[in-house]
Design a protein around this motif. Structure first.
Motif, PDB file in Angstrom:
ATOM      1  N   SER A 138       0.814  -1.205   0.000  1.00 10.36           N
ATOM      2  CA  SER A 138       0.000   0.000   0.000  1.00 10.36           C
ATOM      3  C   SER A 138       0.856   1.267   0.000  1.00 10.36           C
ATOM      4  CB  SER A 138      -0.927  -0.010   1.220  1.00 10.36           C
ATOM      5  OG  SER A 138      -1.636   1.192   1.310  1.00 10.36           O
ATOM      6  N   VAL A 139       1.840   1.330   0.884  1.00  9.86           N
ATOM      7  CA  VAL A 139       2.703   2.522   0.962  1.00  9.86           C
ATOM      8  C   VAL A 139       3.514   2.675  -0.324  1.00  9.86           C
ATOM      9  CG1 VAL A 139       4.660   3.574   2.163  1.00  9.86           C
ATOM     10  CG2 VAL A 139       2.793   2.565   3.480  1.00  9.86           C
ATOM     11  N   GLU A 198       2.830   1.610  -3.373  1.00  8.13           N
ATOM     12  CA  GLU A 198       1.986   2.013  -4.497  1.00  8.13           C
ATOM     13  C   GLU A 198       1.582   3.476  -4.407  1.00  8.13           C
ATOM     14  OE1 GLU A 198      -1.208  -0.854  -4.672  1.00  8.13           O
ATOM     15  OE2 GLU A 198       0.042  -2.272  -5.805  1.00  8.13           O
ATOM     16  N   LYS A 199       1.364   3.992  -3.196  1.00  9.26           N
ATOM     17  CA  LYS A 199       1.041   5.413  -3.026  1.00  9.26           C
ATOM     18  C   LYS A 199       2.172   6.304  -3.516  1.00  9.26           C
ATOM     19  CE  LYS A 199      -2.023   4.857   0.926  1.00  9.26           C
ATOM     20  NZ  LYS A 199      -2.132   4.984   2.380  1.00  9.26           N
ATOM     21  N   ASN A 200       3.387   5.755  -3.559  1.00 11.63           N
ATOM     22  CA  ASN A 200       4.561   6.515  -3.987  1.00 11.63           C
ATOM     23  C   ASN A 200       5.039   6.142  -5.378  1.00 11.63           C
ATOM     24  OD1 ASN A 200       5.426   8.274  -1.588  1.00 11.63           O
ATOM     25  ND2 ASN A 200       4.850   6.320  -0.667  1.00 11.63           N
ATOM     26  N   GLY A 201       4.189   5.440  -6.122  1.00 17.61           N
ATOM     27  CA  GLY A 201       4.503   5.109  -7.507  1.00 17.61           C
ATOM     28  C   GLY A 201       5.439   3.934  -7.684  1.00 17.61           C
ATOM     29  N   GLU A 226       5.928   0.006  -7.868  1.00 15.42           N
ATOM     30  CA  GLU A 226       5.070  -1.133  -8.159  1.00 15.42           C
ATOM     31  C   GLU A 226       5.857  -2.425  -8.191  1.00 15.42           C
ATOM     32  OE1 GLU A 226       3.582   0.200 -11.908  1.00 15.42           O
ATOM     33  OE2 GLU A 226       1.942   1.317 -10.978  1.00 15.42           O
ATOM     34  N   LYS A 277      10.038   1.976  -9.779  1.00 12.86           N
ATOM     35  CA  LYS A 277       9.438   3.136 -10.419  1.00 12.86           C
ATOM     36  C   LYS A 277      10.326   3.450 -11.618  1.00 12.86           C
ATOM     37  CE  LYS A 277       7.837   7.874  -9.821  1.00 12.86           C
ATOM     38  NZ  LYS A 277       6.529   7.719 -10.415  1.00 12.86           N
ATOM     39  N   ASN A 327       9.179  10.455   1.308  1.00  9.08           N
ATOM     40  CA  ASN A 327       7.723  10.418   1.484  1.00  9.08           C
ATOM     41  C   ASN A 327       7.283   9.050   1.986  1.00  9.08           C
ATOM     42  OD1 ASN A 327       7.482  13.041   0.555  1.00  9.08           O
ATOM     43  ND2 ASN A 327       6.868  12.453  -1.504  1.00  9.08           N
ATOM     44  N   ALA A 328       7.828   7.991   1.408  1.00  4.81           N
ATOM     45  CA  ALA A 328       7.476   6.636   1.843  1.00  4.81           C
ATOM     46  C   ALA A 328       7.907   6.423   3.293  1.00  4.81           C
ATOM     47  CB  ALA A 328       8.116   5.597   0.925  1.00  4.81           C
ATOM     48  N   GLN A 355       5.460   8.057   5.546  1.00  3.49           N
ATOM     49  CA  GLN A 355       4.203   7.313   5.616  1.00  3.49           C
ATOM     50  C   GLN A 355       4.338   6.083   6.512  1.00  3.49           C
ATOM     51  OE1 GLN A 355       3.068   6.699   1.516  1.00  3.49           O
ATOM     52  NE2 GLN A 355       2.758   8.891   1.203  1.00  3.49           N
TER      53      GLN A 355
END
Length: 132
Positions: A20-21, A23-26, A28, A42, A108-109, A112
């Motif tokens: 989840s975290v 994917e929120k930051n692009g 995958e 990414k 950012n990750a 989070q």
């Protein structure tokens, strides 16, 4: 290039939270897993070439295949893609704007994860306990 000990390295999380975290930051994970590890990517297509920000994770318990793993994040890396050889992480010159963007994504990750109460686990260094 590897991002040393200032980003996500050594954070441990349940697989569902980790995905989840990321994917929120692009970042995958499309097929980049086996039963005891996952890799999140990414992709950046720039005029200088194709680059990948990669976050390597290893299962410390459970099974990635049935989504029950607890994973520990390894050292994130930025690499340049060369067809047909693959991704090179060292001895490359990376665009400064790309490095800065990757550092921001990782920060950012990390924030989070921290907001969820997940930080890098403590490790023993000599007789002192320090945050990794």
């Amino acid at each position: 290039m590897y991002f040393d000990n200032k980003t996500l390295e050594n954070i441990t999380a349940e697989q569902e939270v980790l995905v989840s975290v990321m994917e929120k930051n692009g970042l995958e994970c499309h097929g980049a897993w086996d039963y005891d590890r996952m890799t999140f990517d990414k992709r950046f297509d720039l005029k200088e070439g194709r680059y990948y920000l990669r976050v390597f994770c290893s299962a410390i318990s459970g099974d990635v295949g049935n989504k029950s793993a607890v994973l520990k994040i390894g050292k994130p890396a930025l690499g340049k893609y060369y067809y047909p050889h693959g991704v090179e992480y060292e001895d490359e010159v990376f665009p400064k704007h790309l490095v800065k963007e990757c550092e921001q994504i990782l920060a950012n990750a990390k924030k989070q994860f921290a907001d969820l109460g997940l930080t890098a686990e403590e490790t023993e260094v000599g007789k002192k306990t320090v945050k990794a």
